[in-house]
Scaffold this motif. Structure first.
Motif, PDB file in Angstrom:
ATOM      1  N   ARG A  72     -35.035 -18.137 111.557  1.00  0.00           N
ATOM      2  CA  ARG A  72     -33.607 -17.923 111.805  1.00  0.00           C
ATOM      3  C   ARG A  72     -33.377 -17.343 113.208  1.00  0.00           C
ATOM      4  N   THR A  73     -34.244 -16.427 113.603  1.00  0.00           N
ATOM      5  CA  THR A  73     -34.119 -15.824 114.935  1.00  0.00           C
ATOM      6  C   THR A  73     -34.292 -16.873 116.026  1.00  0.00           C
ATOM      7  N   ALA A  74     -35.289 -17.744 115.868  1.00  0.00           N
ATOM      8  CA  ALA A  74     -35.517 -18.800 116.866  1.00  0.00           C
ATOM      9  C   ALA A  74     -34.312 -19.734 116.957  1.00  0.00           C
ATOM     10  N   LEU A  75     -33.759 -20.099 115.802  1.00  0.00           N
ATOM     11  CA  LEU A  75     -32.600 -20.985 115.794  1.00  0.00           C
ATOM     12  C   LEU A  75     -31.378 -20.300 116.407  1.00  0.00           C
ATOM     13  N   GLY A  99     -24.412 -17.208 111.154  1.00  0.00           N
ATOM     14  CA  GLY A  99     -24.151 -18.111 110.029  1.00  0.00           C
ATOM     15  C   GLY A  99     -24.709 -19.498 110.276  1.00  0.00           C
ATOM     16  N   LEU A 100     -24.569 -19.984 111.509  1.00  0.00           N
ATOM     17  CA  LEU A 100     -25.111 -21.291 111.872  1.00  0.00           C
ATOM     18  C   LEU A 100     -26.627 -21.288 111.729  1.00  0.00           C
ATOM     19  N   ALA A 101     -27.265 -20.206 112.181  1.00  0.00           N
ATOM     20  CA  ALA A 101     -28.722 -20.112 112.105  1.00  0.00           C
ATOM     21  C   ALA A 101     -29.192 -20.051 110.651  1.00  0.00           C
ATOM     22  N   ARG A 102     -28.453 -19.366 109.802  1.00  0.00           N
ATOM     23  CA  ARG A 102     -28.830 -19.287 108.387  1.00  0.00           C
ATOM     24  C   ARG A 102     -28.759 -20.661 107.733  1.00  0.00           C
ATOM     25  N   PHE A 103     -27.667 -21.390 108.023  1.00  0.00           N
ATOM     26  CA  PHE A 103     -27.519 -22.719 107.439  1.00  0.00           C
ATOM     27  C   PHE A 103     -28.631 -23.647 107.929  1.00  0.00           C
ATOM     28  N   ALA A 104     -28.931 -23.585 109.227  1.00  0.00           N
ATOM     29  CA  ALA A 104     -29.979 -24.443 109.787  1.00  0.00           C
ATOM     30  C   ALA A 104     -31.344 -24.081 109.207  1.00  0.00           C
ATOM     31  N   THR A 105     -31.596 -22.786 108.984  1.00  0.00           N
ATOM     32  CA  THR A 105     -32.867 -22.357 108.383  1.00  0.00           C
ATOM     33  C   THR A 105     -33.015 -22.922 106.982  1.00  0.00           C
ATOM     34  N   THR A 106     -31.951 -22.843 106.208  1.00  0.00           N
ATOM     35  CA  THR A 106     -31.970 -23.392 104.850  1.00  0.00           C
ATOM     36  C   THR A 106     -32.263 -24.887 104.883  1.00  0.00           C
ATOM     37  N   THR A 303     -29.612 -28.591  95.705  1.00  0.00           N
ATOM     38  CA  THR A 303     -29.499 -27.838  96.962  1.00  0.00           C
ATOM     39  C   THR A 303     -29.891 -28.691  98.167  1.00  0.00           C
ATOM     40  N   HIS A 304     -30.068 -29.994  97.947  1.00  0.00           N
ATOM     41  CA  HIS A 304     -30.413 -30.871  99.064  1.00  0.00           C
ATOM     42  C   HIS A 304     -29.303 -30.790 100.115  1.00  0.00           C
ATOM     43  N   PRO A 305     -29.646 -30.539 101.384  1.00  0.00           N
ATOM     44  CA  PRO A 305     -28.601 -30.317 102.398  1.00  0.00           C
ATOM     45  C   PRO A 305     -27.699 -31.520 102.649  1.00  0.00           C
ATOM     46  N   SER A 306     -28.203 -32.740 102.412  1.00  0.00           N
ATOM     47  CA  SER A 306     -27.412 -33.932 102.717  1.00  0.00           C
ATOM     48  C   SER A 306     -26.923 -34.652 101.473  1.00  0.00           C
ATOM     49  N   ALA A 307     -27.770 -34.734 100.449  1.00  0.00           N
ATOM     50  CA  ALA A 307     -27.473 -35.554  99.280  1.00  0.00           C
ATOM     51  C   ALA A 307     -26.819 -34.724  98.187  1.00  0.00           C
ATOM     52  N   ARG A 308     -25.508 -34.547  98.329  1.00  0.00           N
ATOM     53  CA  ARG A 308     -24.713 -33.855  97.332  1.00  0.00           C
ATOM     54  C   ARG A 308     -23.409 -34.623  97.131  1.00  0.00           C
ATOM     55  N   ASN A 309     -22.665 -34.250  96.100  1.00  0.00           N
ATOM     56  CA  ASN A 309     -21.401 -34.939  95.835  1.00  0.00           C
ATOM     57  C   ASN A 309     -20.335 -34.439  96.807  1.00  0.00           C
TER      58      ASN A 309
END
Length: 590
Positions: A72-75, A99-106, A303-309
């Motif tokens: 998260r720190t690197a992002l 918040g952006l870094a947390r989402f990207a880490t996930t 929890t897939h970041p892309s494949a959700r409804n």
């Protein structure tokens, strides 16, 4: 043995040298591609040290086995540097970077990755990209524009069947959906140039200019409503009317200088230069094969970041929303959806609509409690446009307990509202009940003087949280309740703390401070929270002093009589209470 040892040493050194050459070549290649990615996003001549630092952080963020905190720190550091390279000061939005870094880490830890390859194909659009079909044989020509990522025939098909004898319908599908052609990516990312919105608009204008569509009614749903509004502004002589359905013509963006005010158009353009592109500098989880994609869309716990409804915000019918999502994701819409989003964020038609000459109906959804889109700005945005431009031929109606695709949600009410609008009759939306709220709704009504005062509000609970200065920050506008912003309705003209105020419904906000608060009565009545609060529409501001009070678990409003013609409005929560006085419109009045 001596000679063998020497040869082994030489061999090892050669191997190490070869490996180091390979690593150096790989690093050089990454730096070259990073420089290309930065130039693609508008950093014309990135300094070598900035390229090296971006490459280092980009590589570290994707390092296997790295802890979540270090990733998260690197992002966060990479996103911060990226913003600075685009002339932005990220220190004004530290929470946004985190918040952006947390989402990207996930996303990375869920299987996502970043790829410095530029999008393909790139270039200038050639030919036509819209898909157009005709249905119905009625006397009124109509053009129907769907949301991005949605096949127009599927969205408007039921409407076309119901109204085949009333309208001749030209149904459009926008690029990257259905049978429409995908647009090429721009040669350089320049959201302010709006390459995709511009191409779509040019094709829609050519469509409207066809002789058979003289006097057409244009309808746009969600993102399609932006184009319906643009057509009404650009071709008023060609159109009979325009209808925008839960549509945005000014996507929410707050000013960096004053987060309690909307960003200006110039600020939008400047800030969007620092928007992160995908997937070069932001992780992206690839869309899985069809069977797995269907399973993930159908799984409410995925929890897939892309494949959700993703389309559940649009319509309650689960089967329909899942079908729309599957078609969009499987056809490659996920990444182009970001390009559309950023281009739309550079627009604001509020001022342009001052010159609206075509009768326009704005249908706004009041989203139900189960919808993921719990802060839709559509309805309050159109209310605001109407308040700012009272001369505009604009009618705004609400569809309660709905989601964005109103023609699918409530077909009978939608058809009736449309027919009444086109016939010049009064237009009604829909009233309905919502599901129970986590923060329950409440109201209090009292007679004050010769009139009546009603307060409607949401009741959040303390729940052992620290309220003042944390959950409710000092110095920021707060909705003074939960969910929809608190409203106060006066049945007749009044004085509030000695200031004259006309009868009507006002949204009540406060700006808490440690020693003094500011109370605000705002003229835009149907707002969700303070997300679209605009100080330009304030009817009255006045100071109030907070007082200590007994513990109050839920926000509670009260209206108490104060003498013959006056009253006191109070609001208590946790161990604080504020109050302000009401009086007759003129001293000594009844």
């Amino acid at each position: 043995m001596g000679r063998l040892a020497i040869w082994l040493k030489i061999l090892i050194e050669f191997v190490l040298l070869f490996v180091s050459w390979g690593v150096a070549a790989q690093e050089a290649d990454l730096k070259t591609r990073m420089a290309e990615a930065l130039r693609y996003t508008g950093v014309e001549s990135p300094a070598s040290e900035d390229v090296a630092r971006m490459t280092e952080l980009w590589t570290r963020a994707q390092q296997p086995g790295l802890s979540s905190d270090d990733r998260r720190t690197a992002l966060r550091d990479m996103f911060t540097l990226y913003a600075k390279l685009h002339g932005q000061d990220p220190s004004s939005r530290p929470g946004g970077m985190e918040g952006l870094a947390r989402f990207a880490t996930t996303t990375l830890e869920a299987g996502g990755s970043m790829n410095l390859a530029l999008p393909e194909p790139r270039g200038t659009p050639q030919g036509n990209y819209l898909h157009v079909e005709t249905r119905g044989n009625g006397p009124v020509p109509m053009v129907l524009i769907p949301d991005f990522g949605v096949d127009g025939g599927k969205l408007y098909g039921p409407f076309a069947e119901r109204n085949a004898g009333a309208y001749t319908m030209t149904i459009v599908t926008l690029p990257w959906a259905g049978a429409a052609r995908p647009l090429p990516w721009p040669e350089k990312l320049d959201y302010a140039a709006r390459p995709w919105l511009g191409q779509i608009e040019r094709e829609l204008l050519a469509l409207i200019d066809q002789p058979k569509l003289k006097g057409a009614v244009v309808i746009g749903t969600s993102s399609g409503g932006y184009f319906a509004a643009r057509l009404a502004l650009l071709r008023p002589q060609r159109l009979r009317a325009a209808v925008v359905v839960d549509a945005l013509v000014n996507a929410t963006m707050r000013s960096a200088a004053n987060p309690d005010a909307p960003a200006s158009l110039n600020e939008r353009l400047t800030r969007l230069q620092a928007v992160l592109p995908t997937p070069q500098l932001f992780p992206y989880a690839p869309i899985p094969p069809a069977d797995e994609l269907r399973r993930l869309i159908d799984d409410p716990n995925s929890t897939h970041p892309s494949a959700r409804n993703w389309w559940t915000y649009a319509v309650k019918d689960a089967a329909f929303s899942k079908a729309l999502t599957f078609e969009a994701l499987s056809s490659g819409f996920f990444l182009p959806g970001f390009e559309y989003r950023w281009e739309l964020l550079t627009t604001d038609l509020t001022e342009d609509l001052r010159h609206l000459a075509v009768p326009m109906l704005a249908m706004g959804a009041v989203h139900d409690e189960g919808s993921p889109a719990q802060s839709p700005p559509s309805l309050s945005q159109w209310d605001e446009i109407k308040l700012l431009n009272p001369q505009a031929p604009l009618t705004v109606v609400a569809f309660e307990d709905s989601r964005s695709y109103i023609s699918v949600e409530y077909p009978r009410e939608f058809d009736r509202a449309l027919a009444d609008f086109l016939a010049g009759r009064p237009v009604h939306g829909r009233t309905g009940t919502s599901l129970p709220r986590t923060s329950p709704r409440a109201s209090v009504t009292e007679a004050v003087g010769g009139g009546e005062v009603r307060i409607a509000y949401g009741r959040p609970a303390v729940q052992e949280r620290k309220i003042w200065g944390e959950l409710v920050p000092y110095g920021r506008v707060w909705r003074a309740g939960a969910n929809e912003a608190t409203t106060i309705t006066f049945s007749q003209d009044v004085q509030v703390e000695g200031h004259a105020l006309a009868a009507g419904t006002y949204t009540f906000f406060v700006i808490p401070g440690e020693a003094e608060w500011t109370a605000i009565l705002n003229r835009a009545p149907r707002q969700w929270g303070a997300f679209n609060y605009n100080p330009a529409l304030d009817a009255l501001r006045f100071p109030v002093k907070p007082a200590e009070s007994p513990q109050t678990e839920y926000v509670t409003y009260s209206i108490e009589p104060d003498g013959k013609n006056g009253g006191v409005i109070g609001m208590a929560w946790e161990k604080k209470r504020i109050a302000f006085h009401l009086g007759p419109a003129s001293p000594g009045g009844d």
